[in-house]
Design a protein around this motif. Structure first.
Motif, short mmCIF file in Angstrom:
data_model
loop_
_atom_site.label_atom_id
_atom_site.label_comp_id
_atom_site.label_asym_id
_atom_site.label_seq_id
_atom_site.Cartn_x
_atom_site.Cartn_y
_atom_site.Cartn_z
N GLU A 187 0.82 -1.22 0.00
CA GLU A 187 0.00 0.00 0.00
C GLU A 187 0.85 1.26 0.00
O GLU A 187 0.57 2.22 -0.73
CB GLU A 187 -0.93 0.00 1.21
N SER A 188 1.87 1.29 0.81
CA SER A 188 2.73 2.47 0.89
C SER A 188 3.40 2.75 -0.45
O SER A 188 3.46 3.89 -0.92
CB SER A 188 3.79 2.27 1.98
N GLN A 189 3.90 1.70 -1.08
CA GLN A 189 4.54 1.86 -2.39
C GLN A 189 3.54 2.31 -3.45
O GLN A 189 3.89 3.11 -4.34
CB GLN A 189 5.20 0.55 -2.80
N CYS A 190 2.31 1.83 -3.38
CA CYS A 190 1.27 2.27 -4.33
C CYS A 190 1.03 3.77 -4.20
O CYS A 190 0.89 4.49 -5.20
CB CYS A 190 -0.03 1.51 -4.09
N ALA A 191 0.97 4.26 -2.96
CA ALA A 191 0.77 5.69 -2.74
C ALA A 191 1.94 6.49 -3.30
O ALA A 191 1.75 7.53 -3.94
CB ALA A 191 0.60 5.97 -1.25
N HIS A 192 3.14 6.02 -3.05
CA HIS A 192 4.32 6.73 -3.56
C HIS A 192 4.37 6.70 -5.09
O HIS A 192 4.78 7.68 -5.73
CB HIS A 192 5.60 6.13 -2.97
N ALA A 193 3.96 5.58 -5.68
CA ALA A 193 3.94 5.50 -7.15
C ALA A 193 3.03 6.57 -7.74
O ALA A 193 3.38 7.22 -8.73
CB ALA A 193 3.48 4.11 -7.59
N ARG A 233 11.48 0.45 -5.54
CA ARG A 233 12.86 0.46 -5.08
C ARG A 233 13.07 1.40 -3.90
O ARG A 233 14.21 1.69 -3.51
CB ARG A 233 13.79 0.82 -6.25
N GLY A 234 11.97 1.92 -3.36
CA GLY A 234 12.08 2.68 -2.12
C GLY A 234 11.96 4.19 -2.23
O GLY A 234 12.07 4.89 -1.21
N MET A 235 11.75 4.73 -3.43
CA MET A 235 11.60 6.17 -3.54
C MET A 235 10.28 6.61 -2.90
O MET A 235 9.24 6.00 -3.13
CB MET A 235 11.66 6.64 -4.99
N GLU A 236 10.34 7.67 -2.11
CA GLU A 236 9.17 8.18 -1.42
C GLU A 236 8.79 9.56 -1.95
O GLU A 236 9.63 10.32 -2.42
CB GLU A 236 9.43 8.24 0.08
N ALA A 237 7.51 9.87 -1.86
CA ALA A 237 7.00 11.17 -2.32
C ALA A 237 5.86 11.59 -1.39
O ALA A 237 5.60 10.93 -0.37
CB ALA A 237 6.52 11.07 -3.77
N SER A 238 5.17 12.66 -1.73
CA SER A 238 4.14 13.20 -0.84
C SER A 238 3.03 12.18 -0.57
O SER A 238 2.46 11.62 -1.50
CB SER A 238 3.51 14.45 -1.44
N PRO A 239 2.69 11.97 0.71
CA PRO A 239 1.59 11.06 1.03
C PRO A 239 0.22 11.72 0.86
O PRO A 239 -0.80 11.09 1.12
CB PRO A 239 1.84 10.72 2.50
N PHE A 240 0.22 12.99 0.43
CA PHE A 240 -1.04 13.73 0.28
C PHE A 240 -1.27 14.18 -1.16
O PHE A 240 -2.01 15.13 -1.41
CB PHE A 240 -1.03 14.96 1.19
#
Length: 468
Positions: A187-193, A233-240
């Protein structure tokens, strides 16, 4: 910190991520499976015939300069492989190279941005992890659903676009969502994608009716795919990114009237938009708006022939087109195939002159015919107030004012192929066979049809990509 995490779990963005991660094959209704397989088949067909175009060859030459890890198939190029994201790009370009791909409401081209990414991704995964046909169909519908939901958050999105080409925005998001699902991201990776994809989205409408417009679909497929790979691969971005937060623009930067809502989980009586809103399939390769004026022109041409036994342009004093206001498809004298595909005037006059519009209508020799130029010179455009630039509300009207004072008028409110008047299975297969035959023999065309129509039974979905 605990409060912040709680807020993140109750955001619009987190609801989309939960939906992407949580949807399963059993959540697809019979209607959704049927309609989505029609979309897949049509998109493959327009991609195959699109692989014969100049713009596709330019894009393919570019891809071959940089491709490494060549494992993913390219439409119409048996034996040629590219790296997964470049294959998605090339096949996305092919799908839109003739403007022959499907259109949804609100206005976008949903399939061409999603299908090429999934075909490439299916070939990228190792032998023991290949997604099944049922998995592929779920991922495809995730990509379509995300596009539709995002566009439904804006009234502006319902109209023919003026600022940016919608698939370059929502298509990129749909590609990211679909590939995130196929790659089994959490789920977290889907949000970041989704958030990464938003930073890769957008293309101006000024490039409509040029060779660059097909790149919008290619980029959507490729960049959404890249966003999912980066998130994996672990890149993160805004959760909003999908939330409407004052003073911090996310996806609302694209739509001024953006009002997002959480997306319910499939288990909570969620109904896919595709079940409620069918797709428009084009009968000839041009902007969707052209289909109204072509059908209106064919109607009035039949009246003319019934009265005068043949079509004689010399008897026509003026041709009045009553169409919505939309600057980029109002082109009195188009000079290229891409301009012709985006010209109310050209398509109406071609239908009047030839009694049909097809792939050959957009060759240089057809565009610059003397007799067509004479008809174009007689066109007058009117914009009735009740004819709005909206694919669910517009109409096309073509009136012939004859030299003897008679006036003949044809009107089209819903063309054959529109979601209110969908193509029959026979008509859709006829279009697919015609398009695919530019590249493949009949037996291979039939194999593709059988594969798509029985997608749920496919143990390894990469077999579809390998057949193209």
């Amino acid at each position: 910190m605990m409060i912040l995490k709680c807020i993140k779990r109750n955001t619009v963005t987190s609801s989309f991520a939960s939906f992407i991660h949580g949807v399963r094959p059993e959540h697809l209704s019979t209607v959704v499976r049927h309609r989505s397989k029609r979309m897949i088949l049509d998109s493959i067909g327009v991609g195959l015939v699109g692989s014969t175009t100049r713009v596709f060859n330019i894009a393919l030459q570019y891809c071959q300069l940089y491709s490494s890890n060549p494992i993913s198939s390219v439409y119409g190029r048996k034996g040629l492989k590219l790296s997964p994201t470049l294959a998605a790009f090339a096949n996305g370009v092919a799908a839109h190279s003739m403007d022959f791909d499907d259109t949804w409401h609100p206005a976008t081209h949903p399939s061409g941005a999603v299908l090429p990414a999934l075909l490439s991704a299916s070939q990228m995964l190792p032998a023991g992890s290949k997604p099944s046909g049922a998995d592929f169909l779920v991922a495809f519908n995730v990509g379509i659903e995300v596009q539709g939901r995002l566009m439904h958050f804006s009234n502006e999105a319902h109209n023919i676009p003026k600022r940016f080409h919608p698939p370059s925005v929502v298509g990129t998001m749909g590609s990211a969502a679909a590939t995130a699902k196929l790659l089994s991201l959490n789920e977290s990776q889907c949000a970041h994608a989704l958030a990464i994809a938003a930073s890769l989205a957008g293309a101006p409408m000024a490039n409509a009716a040029t060779q660059v417009k097909p790149l919008h679909i290619g980029n959507a497929a490729c960049l959404g795919f890249q966003a999912a790979l980066l998130a994996a691969r672990g890149m993160e971005a805004s959760p909003f990114i999908l939330d409407d937060i004052p003073g911090c623009a996310g996806f609302n930067v694209f739509y001024g009237d953006y009002q997002p809502k959480p997306l319910a989980l499939p288990a909570n009586n969620h109904k896919f938009l595709l079940e409620k809103q069918d797709i428009a399939f084009k009968r000839f390769p041009a902007h969707l708006g052209m289909h109204w004026v072509v059908d209106a022109a064919l109607s009035v041409r039949n009246m003319f022939v019934n009265y005068y036994h043949s079509f004689s342009p010399s008897l026509i004093r003026a041709i009045v087109l009553r169409i919505p206001v939309s600057k980029y498809i109002n082109r009195p004298f188009p000079e290229s195939e891409h301009e012709a595909r985006h010209s109310f005037q050209f398509n109406a006059c071609t239908a009047l002159l030839d009694g049909e519009v097809g792939i050959s209508s957009y060759t240089d020799s057809s565009i610059h015919r003397h007799e067509l130029m004479e008809l174009l010179a007689k066109v007058v455009v009117e914009h009735p107030e009740d004819n709005v630039a909206n694919f669910d509300k517009m109409y096309g009207e073509v009136a012939l004012i004859l030299e003897n004072g008679d006036v003949l008028t044809g009107r089209c409110d819903t063309f054959y192929g529109h979601w209110r008047k969908p193509l029959s299975r026979e008509s859709l297969l006829k279009k697919f066979r015609s398009n695919a035959s530019y590249v493949f023999p009949e037996n291979q065309v039939n194999t593709i049809i059988t594969t798509v129509e029985n997608m749920e039974d496919l143990p390894d979905s990469s077999q579809l990509a390998s057949s193209l």
